[in-house]
Design a protein around this motif. Structure first.
Motif, PDB file in Angstrom:
ATOM      1  N   ALA A   1       0.446  -1.419  -0.092  1.00  0.00           N
ATOM      2  CA  ALA A   1      -0.355  -0.185   0.033  1.00  0.00           C
ATOM      3  C   ALA A   1       0.804   0.975   0.647  1.00  0.00           C
ATOM      4  N   MET A   2       2.111   1.658   0.993  1.00  0.00           N
ATOM      5  CA  MET A   2       2.438   2.341   0.739  1.00  0.00           C
ATOM      6  C   MET A   2       3.024   2.557  -0.123  1.00  0.00           C
ATOM      7  N   GLU A   3       4.329   1.394  -1.390  1.00  0.00           N
ATOM      8  CA  GLU A   3       4.607   2.135  -2.373  1.00  0.00           C
ATOM      9  C   GLU A   3       4.061   1.894  -3.682  1.00  0.00           C
ATOM     10  N   SER A   4       2.910   1.611  -2.940  1.00  0.00           N
ATOM     11  CA  SER A   4       1.472   2.150  -4.598  1.00  0.00           C
ATOM     12  C   SER A   4       0.992   3.659  -4.505  1.00  0.00           C
ATOM     13  N   LEU A   5       1.358   3.980  -2.744  1.00  0.00           N
ATOM     14  CA  LEU A   5       0.547   5.371  -2.886  1.00  0.00           C
ATOM     15  C   LEU A   5       1.992   6.571  -3.535  1.00  0.00           C
ATOM     16  N   ILE A   6       3.336   6.199  -3.053  1.00  0.00           N
ATOM     17  CA  ILE A   6       3.954   6.834  -3.127  1.00  0.00           C
ATOM     18  C   ILE A   6       4.370   6.626  -5.042  1.00  0.00           C
ATOM     19  N   SER A   7       3.958   5.636  -5.752  1.00  0.00           N
ATOM     20  CA  SER A   7       4.263   5.613  -6.812  1.00  0.00           C
ATOM     21  C   SER A   7       2.435   6.248  -7.840  1.00  0.00           C
ATOM     22  N   LEU A   8       2.076   5.967  -7.117  1.00  0.00           N
ATOM     23  CA  LEU A   8       0.984   6.415  -7.271  1.00  0.00           C
ATOM     24  C   LEU A   8      -0.096   5.202  -8.566  1.00  0.00           C
ATOM     25  N   ASN A   9       0.242   4.113  -7.981  1.00  0.00           N
ATOM     26  CA  ASN A   9      -0.373   2.788  -8.947  1.00  0.00           C
ATOM     27  C   ASN A   9      -1.757   2.754  -8.533  1.00  0.00           C
ATOM     28  N   LEU A  10      -2.451   3.675  -9.189  1.00  0.00           N
ATOM     29  CA  LEU A  10      -3.851   4.106  -8.956  1.00  0.00           C
ATOM     30  C   LEU A  10      -5.330   2.580  -8.979  1.00  0.00           C
ATOM     31  N   PRO A  11      -4.933   1.985  -9.538  1.00  0.00           N
ATOM     32  CA  PRO A  11      -5.718   1.050  -9.675  1.00  0.00           C
ATOM     33  C   PRO A  11      -5.241   0.697  -8.172  1.00  0.00           C
ATOM     34  N   VAL A  12      -4.478  -0.097  -7.320  1.00  0.00           N
ATOM     35  CA  VAL A  12      -4.204  -0.722  -6.248  1.00  0.00           C
ATOM     36  C   VAL A  12      -4.623   0.405  -5.199  1.00  0.00           C
ATOM     37  N   ILE A  13      -4.409   1.185  -4.902  1.00  0.00           N
ATOM     38  CA  ILE A  13      -4.563   2.351  -4.617  1.00  0.00           C
ATOM     39  C   ILE A  13      -6.477   2.582  -4.421  1.00  0.00           C
ATOM     40  N   LEU A  14      -7.521   2.679  -6.187  1.00  0.00           N
ATOM     41  CA  LEU A  14      -8.983   3.240  -5.505  1.00  0.00           C
ATOM     42  C   LEU A  14      -9.435   1.775  -4.901  1.00  0.00           C
ATOM     43  N   SER A  15      -8.177   0.155  -5.099  1.00  0.00           N
ATOM     44  CA  SER A  15      -9.152  -0.785  -4.811  1.00  0.00           C
ATOM     45  C   SER A  15      -9.047  -0.632  -3.430  1.00  0.00           C
ATOM     46  N   ILE A  16      -7.567  -0.022  -2.825  1.00  0.00           N
ATOM     47  CA  ILE A  16      -8.055  -0.343  -1.117  1.00  0.00           C
ATOM     48  C   ILE A  16      -8.568   1.124  -0.340  1.00  0.00           C
ATOM     49  N   GLY A  17      -8.602   2.046  -1.488  1.00  0.00           N
ATOM     50  CA  GLY A  17      -9.587   3.559  -0.983  1.00  0.00           C
ATOM     51  C   GLY A  17     -11.157   2.639  -0.925  1.00  0.00           C
ATOM     52  N   SER A  18     -11.698   2.459  -2.099  1.00  0.00           N
ATOM     53  CA  SER A  18     -12.737   1.929  -2.088  1.00  0.00           C
ATOM     54  C   SER A  18     -13.271   1.163  -1.303  1.00  0.00           C
ATOM     55  N   GLY A  19     -12.374  -0.464  -0.627  1.00  0.00           N
ATOM     56  CA  GLY A  19     -13.084  -0.479   1.176  1.00  0.00           C
ATOM     57  C   GLY A  19     -12.734  -0.228   1.617  1.00  0.00           C
TER      58      GLY A  19
END
Length: 274
Positions: A181-199
């Protein structure tokens, strides 16, 4: 307004640290009850009364959260083992307080079923780690199941906003996706961010009522489950220590470990004095 935003920043930074509860910081800052109430009326016709507060608090929390993830990302990349030992120190420092609170709720008479709950949730954390493991997810080759798992993890992690003693980062650590999650936020990996964020968003809408229900009707059982989860998170973090450790790393890790324990002791004393 700035006071609310500052409190949001403090809670946001806290939520990036496994083992430190944002709800505990909210209690110390005198904003916990207002936060829970505001979250609980989001699904009612009184939501307009909560939106100004939640918007201001949310902006502050986002700022604090972003600062926290960049700081911890730097520490994990350059001082991984000492940083993880700081997290473990925080968790070990918190466990006696959680145990004491659980005993006080049960009038110092935990039943067999409570110990079974502790054991089952401890085993659940270990099982999740053995099944998946932190850092084994390939962000370049994700499946639909991975995204669903991210969403479910985010939804469960959102309970940290309303469940005293549990942090969202700790829940993500238990599920083995904290660093993902940390790596995805820093690299702006939107699919992962949106998946966790929607949850997380879905969890926020339903968790306040669910947790309040559990704390009202099954309070001791809920705290027993928390003990099992928090205890199991130690294994989750230990499994990710660096393989090669020199004397300098050991000394620094001991310092950060005891600093983590000391941090919780000071935090709890501050909370009790308020």
């Amino acid at each position: 307004m700035f006071g609310i935003m500052f409190r949001g920043i403090a809670v946001g930074v806290t939520e990036t640290i496994p083992g430190v509860s944002g709800s505990t910081i909210a209690m110390i800052l005198g904003i916990y009850e207002r936060l829970i109430y505001s979250l609980s009326i989001l699904t009612t016709n009184q939501r307009k009364n909560a939106l100004p507060f939640l918007f201001t608090f949310g902006i502050g929390m986002i700022v604090g959260f972003l600062f926290g993830i960049f700081l911890i990302d730097y520490l994990l990349k350059n001082y991984r083992t000492p940083t993880l030992m700081f997290f473990i120190g925080i968790i070990i420092g918190f466990l006696p307080y959680l145990w004491k609170e659980t005993l006080s709720l049960s009038e110092n008479k935990l039943k067999v079923k409570h110990y079974i709950i502790i054991f089952l949730f401890l085993c659940l954390v270990i099982f999740v780690q053995l099944l998946g493991g932190m850092g084994n997810i390939d962000l370049n080759n994700l499946s639909l199941i991975n995204y669903l798992f991210f969403a479910i993890s985010g939804m469960i992690a959102s309970t940290a906003l309303v469940l005293p003693g549990i942090s969202g980062a700790l829940v993500l650590t238990i599920f083995g996706i904290y660093e993902t999650a940390m790596e995805s936020l820093i690299s702006l990996n939107l699919p992962v961010i949106l998946s966790i964020g929607s949850g997380v968003m879905l969890g926020v809408l339903i968790s306040s009522r669910l947790i309040r229900y559990l704390l009202i009707n099954f309070k001791i059982e809920t705290y027993a489950a928390m003990i099992g989860l928090v205890s199991g998170s130690i294994y989750a973090i230990l499994s990710n220590l660096e393989g090669n450790i020199n004397n300098q790393t050991i000394i620094l890790s001991l310092i950060t470990f005891f600093s983590g324990i000391g941090f919780i002791v000071i935090l709890k004393q501050t909370q009790q004095s308020n």
